[in-house]
Motif scaffolding. Structure first.
Motif, PDB file in Angstrom:
ATOM      1  N   GLU A 297       0.809  -1.218   0.000  1.00 34.38           N
ATOM      2  CA  GLU A 297       0.000   0.000   0.000  1.00 34.38           C
ATOM      3  C   GLU A 297       0.845   1.274   0.000  1.00 34.38           C
ATOM      4  OE1 GLU A 297      -2.188   0.898   3.539  1.00 34.38           O
ATOM      5  OE2 GLU A 297      -0.952  -0.400   4.804  1.00 34.38           O
ATOM      6  N   HIS A 298       2.032   1.212   0.572  1.00 34.86           N
ATOM      7  CA  HIS A 298       2.850   2.431   0.693  1.00 34.86           C
ATOM      8  C   HIS A 298       3.642   2.743  -0.573  1.00 34.86           C
ATOM      9  CE1 HIS A 298       1.837   2.701   4.895  1.00 34.86           C
ATOM     10  NE2 HIS A 298       2.310   1.489   5.148  1.00 34.86           N
ATOM     11  N   THR A 299       3.891   1.755  -1.414  1.00 34.12           N
ATOM     12  CA  THR A 299       4.719   1.985  -2.606  1.00 34.12           C
ATOM     13  C   THR A 299       3.962   1.811  -3.916  1.00 34.12           C
ATOM     14  OG1 THR A 299       5.444  -0.326  -2.627  1.00 34.12           O
ATOM     15  CG2 THR A 299       6.797   1.229  -1.386  1.00 34.12           C
ATOM     16  N   LEU A 300       2.806   1.186  -3.882  1.00 30.52           N
ATOM     17  CA  LEU A 300       2.105   0.826  -5.110  1.00 30.52           C
ATOM     18  C   LEU A 300       1.770   2.033  -5.974  1.00 30.52           C
ATOM     19  CD1 LEU A 300       0.746  -1.222  -6.941  1.00 30.52           C
ATOM     20  CD2 LEU A 300      -1.292  -1.085  -5.487  1.00 30.52           C
ATOM     21  N   GLU A 301       1.162   3.055  -5.399  1.00 33.86           N
ATOM     22  CA  GLU A 301       0.733   4.204  -6.196  1.00 33.86           C
ATOM     23  C   GLU A 301       1.913   4.891  -6.857  1.00 33.86           C
ATOM     24  OE1 GLU A 301      -1.820   8.377  -5.879  1.00 33.86           O
ATOM     25  OE2 GLU A 301      -1.597   7.085  -4.109  1.00 33.86           O
ATOM     26  N   ARG A 302       2.970   5.126  -6.093  1.00 35.49           N
ATOM     27  CA  ARG A 302       4.144   5.813  -6.648  1.00 35.49           C
ATOM     28  C   ARG A 302       4.740   5.016  -7.815  1.00 35.49           C
ATOM     29  NH1 ARG A 302       9.232   4.648  -5.492  1.00 35.49           N
ATOM     30  NH2 ARG A 302       8.626   3.535  -3.582  1.00 35.49           N
TER      31      ARG A 302
ATOM     32  N   LEU B  81       5.565   4.051 -13.675  1.00 34.61           N
ATOM     33  CA  LEU B  81       5.540   3.140 -14.818  1.00 34.61           C
ATOM     34  C   LEU B  81       4.613   3.673 -15.908  1.00 34.61           C
ATOM     35  CD1 LEU B  81       6.170   0.462 -16.239  1.00 34.61           C
ATOM     36  CD2 LEU B  81       4.370  -0.603 -14.853  1.00 34.61           C
ATOM     37  N   HIS B  82       3.433   4.139 -15.513  1.00 36.77           N
ATOM     38  CA  HIS B  82       2.475   4.678 -16.481  1.00 36.77           C
ATOM     39  C   HIS B  82       3.034   5.903 -17.193  1.00 36.77           C
ATOM     40  CE1 HIS B  82      -1.138   6.218 -18.285  1.00 36.77           C
ATOM     41  NE2 HIS B  82      -1.121   7.300 -17.524  1.00 36.77           N
ATOM     42  N   ALA B  83       3.677   6.773 -16.450  1.00 42.13           N
ATOM     43  CA  ALA B  83       4.247   7.977 -17.058  1.00 42.13           C
ATOM     44  C   ALA B  83       5.344   7.616 -18.054  1.00 42.13           C
ATOM     45  CB  ALA B  83       4.791   8.898 -15.968  1.00 42.13           C
ATOM     46  N   TYR B  84       6.179   6.664 -17.681  1.00 36.65           N
ATOM     47  CA  TYR B  84       7.275   6.285 -18.575  1.00 36.65           C
ATOM     48  C   TYR B  84       6.736   5.667 -19.865  1.00 36.65           C
ATOM     49  CZ  TYR B  84      11.506   4.158 -20.385  1.00 36.65           C
ATOM     50  OH  TYR B  84      12.553   3.805 -21.206  1.00 36.65           O
ATOM     51  N   LEU B  85       5.805   4.727 -19.738  1.00 40.34           N
ATOM     52  CA  LEU B  85       5.262   4.087 -20.929  1.00 40.34           C
ATOM     53  C   LEU B  85       4.491   5.085 -21.791  1.00 40.34           C
ATOM     54  CD1 LEU B  85       4.012   0.675 -19.420  1.00 40.34           C
ATOM     55  CD2 LEU B  85       6.107   1.124 -20.721  1.00 40.34           C
ATOM     56  N   GLY B  86       3.747   5.958 -21.149  1.00 39.73           N
ATOM     57  CA  GLY B  86       2.991   6.941 -21.900  1.00 39.73           C
ATOM     58  C   GLY B  86       3.869   7.873 -22.710  1.00 39.73           C
ATOM     59  N   GLU B  87       5.053   8.177 -22.221  1.00 41.95           N
ATOM     60  CA  GLU B  87       5.944   9.119 -22.894  1.00 41.95           C
ATOM     61  C   GLU B  87       6.852   8.450 -23.919  1.00 41.95           C
ATOM     62  OE1 GLU B  87       8.133  10.997 -19.815  1.00 41.95           O
ATOM     63  OE2 GLU B  87       6.388  12.029 -18.937  1.00 41.95           O
ATOM     64  N   THR B  88       7.229   7.174 -23.694  1.00 39.82           N
ATOM     65  CA  THR B  88       8.281   6.582 -24.521  1.00 39.82           C
ATOM     66  C   THR B  88       7.877   5.321 -25.268  1.00 39.82           C
ATOM     67  OG1 THR B  88       9.139   5.203 -22.714  1.00 39.82           O
ATOM     68  CG2 THR B  88       9.991   7.457 -22.877  1.00 39.82           C
ATOM     69  N   PHE B  89       6.832   4.641 -24.823  1.00 40.92           N
ATOM     70  CA  PHE B  89       6.520   3.335 -25.406  1.00 40.92           C
ATOM     71  C   PHE B  89       5.648   3.514 -26.646  1.00 40.92           C
ATOM     72  CE2 PHE B  89       4.514  -0.988 -25.280  1.00 40.92           C
ATOM     73  CZ  PHE B  89       5.706  -1.704 -25.384  1.00 40.92           C
TER      74      PHE B  89
ATOM     75  N   ALA C 265      -8.379   2.281  -6.867  1.00 38.86           N
ATOM     76  CA  ALA C 265      -8.405   3.730  -7.071  1.00 38.86           C
ATOM     77  C   ALA C 265      -7.587   4.115  -8.294  1.00 38.86           C
ATOM     78  CB  ALA C 265      -7.868   4.440  -5.826  1.00 38.86           C
ATOM     79  N   LEU C 266      -6.437   3.495  -8.478  1.00 38.32           N
ATOM     80  CA  LEU C 266      -5.605   3.769  -9.650  1.00 38.32           C
ATOM     81  C   LEU C 266      -6.312   3.313 -10.930  1.00 38.32           C
ATOM     82  CD1 LEU C 266      -2.133   2.642  -8.245  1.00 38.32           C
ATOM     83  CD2 LEU C 266      -2.739   4.966  -8.951  1.00 38.32           C
ATOM     84  N   ALA C 267      -6.983   2.159 -10.864  1.00 38.12           N
ATOM     85  CA  ALA C 267      -7.700   1.652 -12.034  1.00 38.12           C
ATOM     86  C   ALA C 267      -8.855   2.571 -12.418  1.00 38.12           C
ATOM     87  CB  ALA C 267      -8.204   0.239 -11.754  1.00 38.12           C
ATOM     88  N   ASP C 268      -9.518   3.145 -11.422  1.00 43.04           N
ATOM     89  CA  ASP C 268     -10.613   4.071 -11.702  1.00 43.04           C
ATOM     90  C   ASP C 268     -10.115   5.372 -12.316  1.00 43.04           C
ATOM     91  OD1 ASP C 268     -12.459   2.282 -10.726  1.00 43.04           O
ATOM     92  OD2 ASP C 268     -12.501   3.137  -8.701  1.00 43.04           O
ATOM     93  N   GLU C 269      -8.921   5.784 -11.927  1.00 42.58           N
ATOM     94  CA  GLU C 269      -8.391   7.076 -12.371  1.00 42.58           C
ATOM     95  C   GLU C 269      -7.680   7.001 -13.716  1.00 42.58           C
ATOM     96  OE1 GLU C 269      -4.847  10.204 -11.106  1.00 42.58           O
ATOM     97  OE2 GLU C 269      -5.622   8.776  -9.615  1.00 42.58           O
TER      98      GLU C 269
ATOM     99  N   GLU D 267      -6.851   5.245 -17.321  1.00 44.71           N
ATOM    100  CA  GLU D 267      -7.493   4.388 -18.316  1.00 44.71           C
ATOM    101  C   GLU D 267      -6.699   3.119 -18.599  1.00 44.71           C
ATOM    102  OE1 GLU D 267      -8.952   4.635 -23.008  1.00 44.71           O
ATOM    103  OE2 GLU D 267      -8.059   6.376 -22.003  1.00 44.71           O
ATOM    104  N   GLN D 268      -5.378   3.220 -18.624  1.00 39.58           N
ATOM    105  CA  GLN D 268      -4.545   2.071 -18.991  1.00 39.58           C
ATOM    106  C   GLN D 268      -4.256   1.126 -17.820  1.00 39.58           C
ATOM    107  OE1 GLN D 268      -3.762   5.237 -19.681  1.00 39.58           O
ATOM    108  NE2 GLN D 268      -3.721   5.390 -21.926  1.00 39.58           N
ATOM    109  N   VAL D 269      -4.827   1.394 -16.645  1.00 40.79           N
ATOM    110  CA  VAL D 269      -4.566   0.566 -15.470  1.00 40.79           C
ATOM    111  C   VAL D 269      -5.806  -0.242 -15.109  1.00 40.79           C
ATOM    112  CG1 VAL D 269      -3.969   0.555 -13.002  1.00 40.79           C
ATOM    113  CG2 VAL D 269      -2.813   2.138 -14.572  1.00 40.79           C
ATOM    114  N   THR D 270      -5.608  -1.539 -14.858  1.00 34.52           N
ATOM    115  CA  THR D 270      -6.681  -2.396 -14.360  1.00 34.52           C
ATOM    116  C   THR D 270      -6.188  -3.076 -13.084  1.00 34.52           C
ATOM    117  OG1 THR D 270      -5.966  -4.325 -15.644  1.00 34.52           O
ATOM    118  CG2 THR D 270      -7.551  -2.839 -16.674  1.00 34.52           C
ATOM    119  N   ALA D 271      -7.115  -3.622 -12.312  1.00 34.50           N
ATOM    120  CA  ALA D 271      -6.767  -4.292 -11.059  1.00 34.50           C
ATOM    121  C   ALA D 271      -7.411  -5.660 -11.011  1.00 34.50           C
ATOM    122  CB  ALA D 271      -7.203  -3.453  -9.861  1.00 34.50           C
TER     123      ALA D 271
END
Length: 400
Positions: A33-38, A43-51, A74-78, A80-84
């Protein structure tokens, strides 16, 4: 084997539709819970910019007991490219099995939530899979081009484990444990049906099965920084891995695993190098000779020398050809197995002729003298057998 799936994406500027591959990245987590969001945002930012391909990040919650699932949803709701995805039972292998097995992506991958592996290696990891060149891809911390920061204890354990895989399982890949792997989804789904482990040995078993099936494994050197907060039980994991290696070895010898391999694998299997062939042939030959001696001595007590020689040589020849087919010349699967046995029978006939001739020349005498002459005759026949198997029966350039 079915071709990879594809999705449709808009192109600029005409808005035409083109076929574009989808890559799914699974992040297995347990009480993070303490590291997942960060980590997921990074990861999402990196893939969105370079992949350059469409991607999906799937958080696989391994029965966490903290707020990990709340953070994941919460991340999946926010984003689009994330699912849980939630599992009621622990096990990294179990999580990958569930998500990979039901994925509609062309390429499936996974990485540890701590992102210890440099993300710049992700595109080189999946590119050979998207092109169809390779079947699986792994990040390697033991590649000469890798840059790794970790303590001496973990370094020793990792190198020892991978050395054991190479020494006892003849593994050719360099790093089985790096949490940075990918595979063509169509291939992975077939492998999942044969992999038994649901925990940490899952990766190794998948790779061993793939390699024994002749699939191509691509390795990428990575930058890797040890996570000081890792909660892996090293001793327990090591013991589980050793038990897994023993189980896979038993299963491999029994020939239990069978998967449908790509056509290029069936048509273009290359034999191992001469050094490996000689070493493997010597070990198999020694074991076959010991088996022959025991069988001959037992049969000689109840029958004549020629009959005992025929029966002992026949039994060991079949096993010898099968073992050399698999381990010395790297041929797997059932295709042409009977044909190889028949062709290998020519070497058996030569050995039978030499040993029977030796018995005839000896013309009686003690059992000890018979045995010495037979071993010498079989040694000569063994040399002929190796040459026949290498240049004819299992020659990769031979037209079939």
């Amino acid at each position: 084997m079915t071709e990879p799936a594809a999705i449709l994406a808009d192109t600029e500027p005409a808005g035409e539709k083109v076929r574009t591959s989808l890559v799914e990245v699974v992040v297995p987590v347990y009480n993070e819970e303490h590291t997942l969001e960060r980590c997921v945002r990074r990861l999402h930012a990196y893939l969105g910019e370079t992949f350059p391909y469409p991607y999906r990040i799937t958080i696989a919650d391994n029965a966490s007991t903290d707020r990990t699932w709340e953070v994941a949803t919460a991340l999946a709701d926010e984003i689009e490219q994330v699912t849980a995805f939630h599992l009621d039972l622990k096990g990294r292998g179990r999580a990958l099995r569930q998500v990979w097995g039901s994925s509609d992506a062309d390429v499936v991958a996974y990485m540890d939530v701590d992102l210890s592996t440099g993300l710049e290696a992700f595109l080189p990891l999946v590119a050979p899979l998207l092109s169809g060149h390779s079947d699986l891809a792994i990040g390697s911390r033991l590649h000469r081009g890798s840059a790794v920061v970790r303590g001496p204890k973990r370094e020793f354990i990792s190198r020892t484990y991978n050395f054991l895989l190479r020494a006892t399982m003849a593994a050719k890949f360099s790093d089985a444990q790096c949490g940075f792997k990918a595979g063509r989804a169509s291939v992975v789904r077939q492998l999942l049906d044969e992999v038994e482990d649901n925990a940490w040995f899952f990766d190794t078993e998948l790779l061993l099965l793939a390699e024994r099936s002749g699939l191509r494994i691509h390795e990428v050197p990575v930058d890797w920084v040890d996570d000081p907060d890792s909660r892996v039980d090293i001793v327990r994991t090591a013991l589980d891995d050793l038990r897994g290696m023993a189980r896979v070895a038993r299963r491999s010898l029994s020939g239990a695993a069978r998967i449908e391999v790509p056509e290029r694998v069936r048509e273009a299997r290359l034999a191992p190098g001469l050094g490996w062939q000689l070493a493997s042939f010597a070990v198999i030959g020694t074991l076959s000779t010991l088996a022959y001696v025991l069988l001959y001595l037992g049969l000689r007590q109840i029958g004549p020398a020629l009959l005992a020689n025929l029966l002992a040589l026949s039994a060991t020849a079949v096993v010898n050809t099968a073992a050399n087919r698999r381990f010395t010349f790297g041929v797997t699967g059932r295709r042409d197995a009977l044909k190889h046995q028949v062709e290998g029978g020519s070497a058996f006939l030569i050995g039978l002729a030499l040993s029977s001739g030796a018995i005839a020349v000896l013309g009686g005498g003690s059992h000890a003298a018979e045995l010495v002459v037979l071993i010498a005759a079989n040694a000569l026949a063994t040399l002929v057998r190796f040459l026949l198997l290498r240049v004819w029966v299992f020659n990769p350039r031979r037209s079939r």
